[in-house]
Design an enzyme around this catalytic site. Structure first.
Site, PDB file in Angstrom:
ATOM      1  N   HIS A 123      56.132  31.267  20.804  1.00 38.95           N
ATOM      2  CA  HIS A 123      55.308  31.944  21.817  1.00 38.95           C
ATOM      3  C   HIS A 123      55.516  31.394  23.219  1.00 38.95           C
ATOM      4  O   HIS A 123      54.573  31.282  24.012  1.00 38.95           O
ATOM      5  CB  HIS A 123      53.822  31.860  21.445  1.00 38.95           C
ATOM      6  CG  HIS A 123      53.019  32.971  22.078  1.00 38.95           C
ATOM      7  ND1 HIS A 123      51.649  33.044  21.997  1.00 38.95           N
ATOM      8  CD2 HIS A 123      53.404  34.052  22.804  1.00 38.95           C
ATOM      9  CE1 HIS A 123      51.215  34.109  22.643  1.00 38.95           C
ATOM     10  NE2 HIS A 123      52.268  34.744  23.145  1.00 38.95           N
ATOM     11  N   CYS A 147      47.000  30.852  24.076  1.00 36.24           N
ATOM     12  CA  CYS A 147      48.123  30.318  23.291  1.00 36.24           C
ATOM     13  C   CYS A 147      49.260  29.744  24.114  1.00 36.24           C
ATOM     14  O   CYS A 147      49.542  28.541  24.070  1.00 36.24           O
ATOM     15  CB  CYS A 147      48.690  31.424  22.400  1.00 36.24           C
ATOM     16  SG  CYS A 147      47.546  32.140  21.211  1.00 36.24           S
ATOM     17  N   ASP A 187      45.536  25.293  19.430  1.00 38.51           N
ATOM     18  CA  ASP A 187      46.056  25.677  20.741  1.00 38.51           C
ATOM     19  C   ASP A 187      44.966  26.147  21.692  1.00 38.51           C
ATOM     20  O   ASP A 187      45.194  26.230  22.900  1.00 38.51           O
ATOM     21  CB  ASP A 187      47.142  26.750  20.601  1.00 38.51           C
ATOM     22  CG  ASP A 187      46.639  28.039  19.957  1.00 38.51           C
ATOM     23  OD1 ASP A 187      45.526  28.037  19.381  1.00 38.51           O
ATOM     24  OD2 ASP A 187      47.358  29.042  20.022  1.00 38.51           O
ATOM     25  N   ASN A 188      43.809  26.463  21.184  1.00 39.18           N
ATOM     26  CA  ASN A 188      42.654  26.840  22.020  1.00 39.18           C
ATOM     27  C   ASN A 188      41.446  26.965  21.111  1.00 39.18           C
ATOM     28  O   ASN A 188      41.544  26.744  19.905  1.00 39.18           O
ATOM     29  CB  ASN A 188      42.901  28.141  22.802  1.00 39.18           C
ATOM     30  CG  ASN A 188      43.466  29.282  21.984  1.00 39.18           C
ATOM     31  OD1 ASN A 188      44.616  29.675  22.169  1.00 39.18           O
ATOM     32  ND2 ASN A 188      42.687  29.811  21.045  1.00 39.18           N
ATOM     33  N   ASP A 227      46.054  27.788  15.025  1.00 40.23           N
ATOM     34  CA  ASP A 227      46.092  28.852  16.027  1.00 40.23           C
ATOM     35  C   ASP A 227      44.717  29.523  16.106  1.00 40.23           C
ATOM     36  O   ASP A 227      44.268  30.139  15.136  1.00 40.23           O
ATOM     37  CB  ASP A 227      47.156  29.872  15.626  1.00 40.23           C
ATOM     38  CG  ASP A 227      47.586  30.771  16.768  1.00 40.23           C
ATOM     39  OD1 ASP A 227      46.929  30.749  17.820  1.00 40.23           O
ATOM     40  OD2 ASP A 227      48.580  31.496  16.600  1.00 40.23           O
ATOM     41  N   ASP A 228      44.050  29.369  17.243  1.00 37.83           N
ATOM     42  CA  ASP A 228      42.706  29.921  17.450  1.00 37.83           C
ATOM     43  C   ASP A 228      41.679  29.279  16.517  1.00 37.83           C
ATOM     44  O   ASP A 228      40.703  29.932  16.112  1.00 37.83           O
ATOM     45  CB  ASP A 228      42.671  31.436  17.249  1.00 37.83           C
ATOM     46  CG  ASP A 228      43.425  32.212  18.315  1.00 37.83           C
ATOM     47  OD1 ASP A 228      44.018  31.571  19.204  1.00 37.83           O
ATOM     48  OD2 ASP A 228      43.436  33.450  18.260  1.00 37.83           O
ATOM     49  N   HIS A 271      44.789  32.793  13.294  1.00 35.21           N
ATOM     50  CA  HIS A 271      44.892  33.881  14.278  1.00 35.21           C
ATOM     51  C   HIS A 271      44.849  35.238  13.576  1.00 35.21           C
ATOM     52  O   HIS A 271      45.342  35.380  12.459  1.00 35.21           O
ATOM     53  CB  HIS A 271      46.218  33.720  15.029  1.00 35.21           C
ATOM     54  CG  HIS A 271      46.356  34.536  16.272  1.00 35.21           C
ATOM     55  ND1 HIS A 271      46.454  35.912  16.267  1.00 35.21           N
ATOM     56  CD2 HIS A 271      46.445  34.163  17.579  1.00 35.21           C
ATOM     57  CE1 HIS A 271      46.589  36.354  17.512  1.00 35.21           C
ATOM     58  NE2 HIS A 271      46.587  35.306  18.322  1.00 35.21           N
TER      59      HIS A 271
END
Length: 485
Positions: free
Chosen positions: A163, A107, A321-322, A67-68, A245
């Site tokens: 999410h 996300c 996710d990014n 995540d991130d 994250h």
């Protein structure tokens, strides 16, 4: 776009494999010295092992999301200070993609693109960048990777971050996953499990589950337990970590966790997001600890695969996710999370399937999140729903049958930004001074030669710019419009 964009001589590729194998033999990441591919590392004409005389059964599927996590936050992608031996080993045992992309730079849209195999803008929930509070969610009636594989005989589970909508209307168990253990929202404090709005956010199915230990370790244990079961049919496990994250809480940092918990409980609900964003905390060292903790957790999950005898025929994909956030390392890319510059959407991407694909391989073929949906459905023997056609393209022919890599555009859209990649070329435009360097201007980059996106080639290639812009607008015309401000 020439054949050379995707092909390399067999001899040159063999040399790259040999170098990677040498690195792996001493426990170092394959290609660790190269964050970007050299000519000798690039994709071979037929780099992937043939499917002939291999295990023919459908694989288990383990899809792991960070995540991130930034493109160069792993040591096998060139991080100068973070050590990730387990993910480096995963890459050495499979394929490391240098040009892997997320479906969005935030996300929820990326997760929707993975679960549906479609551009986020195909569904209402994908217009939220990201989903916040009780906003729209992924409609339970929409076919998903899980529902389609479940229909083909797979056991399906999600552990970690969802999410894609809040209870009571939206849930993984309403969208094809037989089991869910994790959090519904976008972020939570790692110990107290307090989320945006100040509510508790750890669930088993749709019921609150109390566990105040460090979240990353909790879902690691759950994933390992799922893998070790006596499965009678192939399975899909979506393992969605919240690490790294924000908030910037490394395992063991209970003092900072308690401070944030107290603040979350004290401020009005609408201010809890600012507390969780942790703008007054974190450091490069805390971030390092978080990513290295993520790596250890993934190592535990992969060990469970090995111990259970399932590693050989389990297809593992690892991605993010990014792009990265405040403390992330993405050099030489520009930008980060919430931008469509390379640093916002290019992410570490690793694939391993020992029974079908050789290790120590590096691919510079551009791929993005919806491609994995199409690929996993194909190898799992599930057919997409014709009423909701996929936007991703299956990579199975390229990975397993020696076919050329798919040639098509990669498309991204955000409310104030647009991007499209075709081969080595990337079309980009950002509005509202989001990117002062090219504010409101159509620009063109050769991201192979210029991954930093510094040299605008639009004046040199005006016809190509117009062609890519028209291609972007053609896709955009088929998507849902953003709500009026």
């Amino acid at each position: 776009m020439s054949d050379s964009d995707y092909k390399l001589s067999r001899r040159a590729f063999s040399g790259a494999v040999g170098a990677g194998a040498a690195a792996a033999s001493v426990g170092l990441p394959a290609s660790a010295a190269h964050a970007a591919p050299t000519a000798a590392e690039s994709t071979a004409e037929r780099p992937f092992r043939s499917a002939a005389d291999r295990h023919s059964s459908r694989p288990n599927i383990l899809f792991i999301l960070g995540d991130d996590l930034g493109w160069a936050d792993l040591s096998c992608y060139g991080s100068p200070h973070i050590r990730t031996p387990h993910l480096d080993r995963l890459a050495a045992q499979g394929v490391r993609f240098t040009d892997g992309y997320a479906g969005s730079s935030t996300c929820s849209p990326t997760r929707i693109s993975l679960y549906t195999g479609r551009y986020p803008g195909r569904v209402e929930a994908g217009l939220a960048e990201p989903i916040q509070g009780d906003g729209p969610g992924l409609e339970p009636t929409h076919p998903t990777l899980a529902s389609l594989l479940r229909g083909a005989g797979y056991t399906t589970a999600m552990i970690g971050k969802w999410h894609c909508g809040e209870l009571p209307d939206y849930s993984p168990t309403k969208s094809g996953w037989e089991e869910f253990f994790g959090n519904f929202g976008g972020s939570l404090e790692y110990y107290s499990k307090l989320a945006e709005g100040g509510h508790y956010d750890l669930y088993e199915g749709e019921t609150e589950y109390k566990d105040l230990r460090y979240y990353t370790q909790i879902i690691t244990e759950r994933a390992s337990e799922f893998i070790r079961r006596d499965h009678q049919q192939p399975w899909l496990l979506n393992l969605n970590f919240t690490t790294p994250h924000w908030p910037w809480i490394a395992e063991g940092d209970t003092e900072e966790a308690a401070r944030l918990e107290k603040l979350i409980r004290t401020v009005p609900p609408e201010q809890t997001t600012y507390v969780l964003a942790h703008t007054d905390g974190g450091s490069l060292d805390t971030y390092r600890q978080m990513v290295e903790g993520l790596d250890r957790s993934i190592g535990q999950v992969l060990q469970a695969l090995t111990d259970s005898g399932q590693a050989e025929n389990t297809l593992v994909v690892f991605s993010s996710d990014n792009g990265g956030e405040r403390f992330s390392h993405s050099w030489p890319l520009t930008g980060g999370k919430d931008t469509l510059l390379e640093g916002g959407i290019r992410v570490p991407t690793i694939l391993r399937w020992p029974s079908r694909i050789d290790g120590n391989q590096v691919s510079d073929v551009p791929v993005f999140t919806p491609d994995w949906t199409a690929t996993l459905l194909e190898v799992g023997g599930a057919r997409p729903d014709p009423a909701t056609p996929l936007d991703g393209v299956s990579l199975a022919g390229y990975l397993l049958r020696g076919q050329d890599a798919p040639r098509r555009d990669l498309f991204w859209r955000q409310e104030t930004e647009r991007a499209l990649r075709r081969g080595k070329w990337k079309y980009h435009r950002a509005e509202k001074a989001k990117m002062p360097v090219n504010n409101g201007k159509d620009v063109l980059f050769d991201v192979k030669a210029d991954p930093h996106e510094c040299a605008d080639r639009s004046a040199h290639e005006p016809e190509l710019l117009a062609e890519l812009k028209a291609a972007w607008e053609k896709v955009d015309a088929g998507l849902l419009p953003y709500p009026a401000a």
